[in-house]
Write an enzyme that holds these catalytic residues in place. Structure first.
Site, PDB file in Angstrom:
ATOM      1  N   ASN A   1      30.242  12.743   8.620  1.00 28.17           N
ATOM      2  CA  ASN A   1      31.145  11.586   8.455  1.00 28.17           C
ATOM      3  C   ASN A   1      32.618  11.993   8.472  1.00 28.17           C
ATOM      4  OD1 ASN A   1      31.448  12.734   5.907  1.00 28.17           O
ATOM      5  ND2 ASN A   1      31.591  10.766   4.886  1.00 28.17           N
TER       6      ASN A   1
ATOM      7  N   LYS B   1      27.258   8.690  13.392  1.00 27.80           N
ATOM      8  CA  LYS B   1      27.206   9.802  12.435  1.00 27.80           C
ATOM      9  C   LYS B   1      26.271  10.945  12.855  1.00 27.80           C
ATOM     10  CE  LYS B   1      28.551   7.660   8.084  1.00 27.80           C
ATOM     11  NZ  LYS B   1      28.167   7.468   6.683  1.00 27.80           N
TER      12      LYS B   1
ATOM     13  N   LYS C   1      10.029   6.649   6.529  1.00 26.81           N
ATOM     14  CA  LYS C   1      11.424   7.131   6.435  1.00 26.81           C
ATOM     15  C   LYS C   1      11.616   7.960   5.165  1.00 26.81           C
ATOM     16  CE  LYS C   1      13.712   3.307   8.746  1.00 26.81           C
ATOM     17  NZ  LYS C   1      14.738   2.289   8.476  1.00 26.81           N
TER      18      LYS C   1
ATOM     19  N   SER D   1      35.887  -1.778   7.632  1.00 22.58           N
ATOM     20  CA  SER D   1      36.014  -0.516   6.884  1.00 22.58           C
ATOM     21  C   SER D   1      37.188  -0.547   5.900  1.00 22.58           C
ATOM     22  CB  SER D   1      36.213   0.644   7.869  1.00 22.58           C
ATOM     23  OG  SER D   1      36.485   1.817   7.149  1.00 22.58           O
TER      24      SER D   1
HETATM   25  P1  NAP Z   1      20.551   1.847   6.304  1.00 22.17           P
HETATM   26  O1  NAP Z   1      20.540   3.218   6.851  1.00 22.17           O
HETATM   27  O2  NAP Z   1      20.572   0.682   7.222  1.00 22.17           O
HETATM   28  O3  NAP Z   1      19.283   1.694   5.309  1.00 22.17           O
HETATM   29  C1  NAP Z   1      18.975   0.460   4.739  1.00 22.17           C
HETATM   30  C2  NAP Z   1      17.939   0.626   3.633  1.00 22.17           C
HETATM   31  O4  NAP Z   1      17.716  -0.661   3.035  1.00 22.17           O
HETATM   32  C3  NAP Z   1      16.576   1.111   4.140  1.00 22.17           C
HETATM   33  O5  NAP Z   1      15.962   1.881   3.149  1.00 22.17           O
HETATM   34  C4  NAP Z   1      15.840  -0.225   4.329  1.00 22.17           C
HETATM   35  O6  NAP Z   1      14.424  -0.118   4.264  1.00 22.17           O
HETATM   36  C5  NAP Z   1      16.322  -0.978   3.118  1.00 22.17           C
HETATM   37  N1  NAP Z   1      16.158  -2.425   3.262  1.00 22.17           N
HETATM   38  C6  NAP Z   1      16.842  -3.255   4.066  1.00 22.17           C
HETATM   39  N2  NAP Z   1      16.405  -4.533   3.918  1.00 22.17           N
HETATM   40  C7  NAP Z   1      15.412  -4.475   2.982  1.00 22.17           C
HETATM   41  C8  NAP Z   1      14.559  -5.447   2.394  1.00 22.17           C
HETATM   42  N3  NAP Z   1      14.633  -6.725   2.743  1.00 22.17           N
HETATM   43  N4  NAP Z   1      13.668  -5.042   1.476  1.00 22.17           N
HETATM   44  C9  NAP Z   1      13.581  -3.728   1.108  1.00 22.17           C
HETATM   45  N5  NAP Z   1      14.354  -2.761   1.631  1.00 22.17           N
HETATM   46  C10 NAP Z   1      15.265  -3.132   2.558  1.00 22.17           C
HETATM   47  O7  NAP Z   1      21.822   1.628   5.348  1.00 22.17           O
HETATM   48  P2  NAP Z   1      22.618   2.723   4.481  1.00 22.17           P
HETATM   49  O8  NAP Z   1      23.801   3.172   5.247  1.00 22.17           O
HETATM   50  O9  NAP Z   1      21.658   3.728   3.965  1.00 22.17           O
HETATM   51  O10 NAP Z   1      23.179   1.812   3.276  1.00 22.17           O
HETATM   52  C11 NAP Z   1      22.320   1.421   2.231  1.00 22.17           C
HETATM   53  C12 NAP Z   1      23.126   0.798   1.086  1.00 22.17           C
HETATM   54  O11 NAP Z   1      24.054   1.746   0.590  1.00 22.17           O
HETATM   55  C13 NAP Z   1      23.921  -0.413   1.500  1.00 22.17           C
HETATM   56  O12 NAP Z   1      23.816  -1.372   0.478  1.00 22.17           O
HETATM   57  C14 NAP Z   1      25.355   0.076   1.598  1.00 22.17           C
HETATM   58  O13 NAP Z   1      26.287  -0.908   1.210  1.00 22.17           O
HETATM   59  C15 NAP Z   1      25.357   1.197   0.559  1.00 22.17           C
HETATM   60  N6  NAP Z   1      26.317   2.271   0.890  1.00 22.17           N
HETATM   61  C16 NAP Z   1      27.318   2.531   0.007  1.00 22.17           C
HETATM   62  C17 NAP Z   1      28.214   3.553   0.270  1.00 22.17           C
HETATM   63  C18 NAP Z   1      29.321   3.824  -0.714  1.00 22.17           C
HETATM   64  O14 NAP Z   1      30.266   4.562  -0.369  1.00 22.17           O
HETATM   65  N7  NAP Z   1      29.251   3.302  -1.923  1.00 22.17           N
HETATM   66  C19 NAP Z   1      28.082   4.317   1.441  1.00 22.17           C
HETATM   67  C20 NAP Z   1      27.052   4.031   2.325  1.00 22.17           C
HETATM   68  C21 NAP Z   1      26.167   2.995   2.050  1.00 22.17           C
HETATM   69  P3  NAP Z   1      13.557   0.137   5.608  1.00 22.17           P
HETATM   70  O15 NAP Z   1      13.704   1.590   5.897  1.00 22.17           O
HETATM   71  O16 NAP Z   1      12.210  -0.276   5.233  1.00 22.17           O
HETATM   72  O17 NAP Z   1      14.165  -0.743   6.688  1.00 22.17           O
END
Ligand code: NAP
Length: 290
Positions: free
Chosen positions: A94, A73, A162, A22
Site C-alpha cells: 500500500n 495493491k 478465503k 479516499s
Molecule cells: P474486502 O477485501 O472486500 O473484504 C470484505 C469482507 O467482508 C470479506 O470477508 C467478505 O466476506 C465480508 N462480507 C462482505 N459482505 C458480507 C456479508 N453480507 N456478510 C458477511 N460477510 C460479508 O474488504 P477489506 O478491504 O478487507 O475491508 C473490510 C472492512 O475493513 C471494511 O469495512 C473497511 O471499511 C475496513 N477497512 C478499514 C481500514 C482502516 O484503515 N480502518 C482499512 C481497510 C479496510 P466474503 O469473503 O464471504 O465475501
C-alpha cells in the site's frame, strides 16, 4: 488550505480507482502543512490497464513515493524493485518509496493496526484473537498479529476458503502461531469469543451504507472482558461497537488504523513523525459522517 508550490516541492501520490472517497490526501496534506514540510500529496484515478504507465510516470516525474489502493495493491508488486518481508507475506503493497529511482514497496496496514491497538494499551504478544472477515484488511492484520507473536488467531468468514487461504499463507511463513478457521456463524462466533482477548471485525457489515447491520444477532454472546475492535471508521460507532458497549466491553473503531497506516507511510517518505494527535482531531472535522 493554501500551498506554496515551488521547484523544490516533493511529490507524493495515491493511485487507485475509485479514488474520490479516499481520506489520505486530506490526512497527508494537513500533516505537511502543520509541519511546514514542502511536500504535496495528489490523488490519481488510475484504471487497472493503466497501472504500468502510471508507475513509470511516477518514476519519470521523480515522485518521492505513493500510496496504492484498491484494486492495485497486489498487482503493483510486479512493478517494484524490492518489497518488504511483511508485504511479501501479505501479498499486497500500500506504500511505495522511490529511493533514487529504485521503487521499494511496503504494507503499512497491519503495522498501523497493531500500533492503534498499542495506543489503547493492548499488546499482541501471547494474546488470542478472533478475526471476523477474510478480505484484504483481515489478511494484513492477521499477518502482522502473527509476526508480532499472537498466541492464537481464529479467522471466521462467510466464504471459508478465503479464511483457509490466509491461514495457509501464515502457516507457511510464521509457523509459531496457532491458526484456526471456521464459518462466520453466530453459534461459532459465540464459542470462539468465549476464549478470546480481542474480537476484530473486518467485514463490510456496518459501514455507512449498511449501518443497521452487525455480524452479531444477540449481543449477550460478548463477554464483558472482550476487547471489540471494528476496522470500520465511518460511522465512528458501528452497530457492533454499540452492542459491545452495551455489554461493557472495551471498544476501538478503525480511525486509529486509518491514521496509523498513514503515519508509517508518512515517516517512510519524509523521515519525520506525523502529528497523529492533530490529524486525529481534525481529519473528520468537515465531514458529515463520524
Ligand atoms: P474486502 O477485501 O472486500 O473484504 C470484505 C469482507 O467482508 C470479506 O470477508 C467478505 O466476506 C465480508 N462480507 C462482505 N459482505 C458480507 C456479508 N453480507 N456478510 C458477511 N460477510 C460479508 O474488504 P477489506 O478491504 O478487507 O475491508 C473490510 C472492512 O475493513 C471494511 O469495512 C473497511 O471499511 C475496513 N477497512 C478499514 C481500514 C482502516 O484503515 N480502518 C482499512 C481497510 C479496510 P466474503 O469473503 O464471504 O465475501
Amino acid at each position: 488550505m493554501s500551498y506554496m508550490i515551488t521547484d523544490e516541492t516533493k511529490l507524493i501520490g495515491i493511485i487507485g480507482t475509485p479514488i474520490k472517497q479516499s481520506f489520505s490526501p486530506k490526512i497527508h496534506n494537513r500533516a505537511f502543512q502543520y509541519l511546514n514540510l514542502n511536500y504535496i500529496y495528489i490523488p490519481f484515478d488510475v484504471l487497472q490497464q493503466d497501472l504500468p504507465k502510471a508507475v513509470e510516470a511516477m518514476k519519470s516525474l521523480s515522485f518521492r513515493g505513493f500510496n496504492v489502493t484498491m484494486p492495485h495493491k497486489r498487482e503493483i508488486m510486479a512493478y517494484l524493485d524490492e518489497v518488504s518481508e511483511d508485504a511479501r507475506i501479505i501479498g499486497a503493497v500500500n506504500t511505495v518509496v522511490n529511493q533514487n529511482g529504485k521503487l521499494v514497496g511496503y504494507n503499512t496496514d497491519g503495522k498501523g493496526y497493531v500500533q492503534s491497538l498499542e495506543d489503547e494499551g493492548i499488546y499482541v504478544k501471547d494474546r488470542t484473537f478472533v478475526i471476523a472477515g477474510a478480505g484484504g484488511a483481515a489478511r494484513s492484520v492477521a499477518v502482522q498479529l502473527a509476526l508480532d507473536g499472537a498466541k492464537k488467531i481464529t479467522i471466521l468468514n462467510r466464504t471459508i476458503e478465503k479464511a483457509h487461504d490466509i491461514a495457509q499463507v501464515i502457516g507457511k511463513s510464521i509457523p509459531n502461531v496457532h491458526i484456526e478457521v471456521n464459518c462466520l456463524e453466530n453459534k461459532i462466533l459465540a464459542k470462539t469469543v468465549e476464549e478470546a482477548d480481542v474480537l476484530i471485525h473486518s467485514t463490510s457489515l456496518g459501514m455507512y451504507s449498511m449501518r443497521e447491520r452487525s455480524i452479531i444477532e444477540d449481543e449477550r454472546i460478548l463477554p464483558s472482558n472482550l476487547v471489540v475492535s471494528d476496522l470500520i471508521y465511518n460511522p465512528a460507532k458501528t452497530k457492533l461497537l454499540q452492542q459491545a458497549e452495551n455489554r461493557g466491553c472495551k471498544t476501538i473503531n478503525g480511525l486509529g488504523m486509518l491514521i496509523g497506516q498513514a503515519a508509517i507511510a508518512f515517516e517512510l517518505w519524509t523521515e519525520v513523525a506525523m502529528p497523529i494527535g492533530y490529524i486525529k482531531s481534525t481529519v473528520f472535522m468537515d465531514e458529515d459522517e463520524v
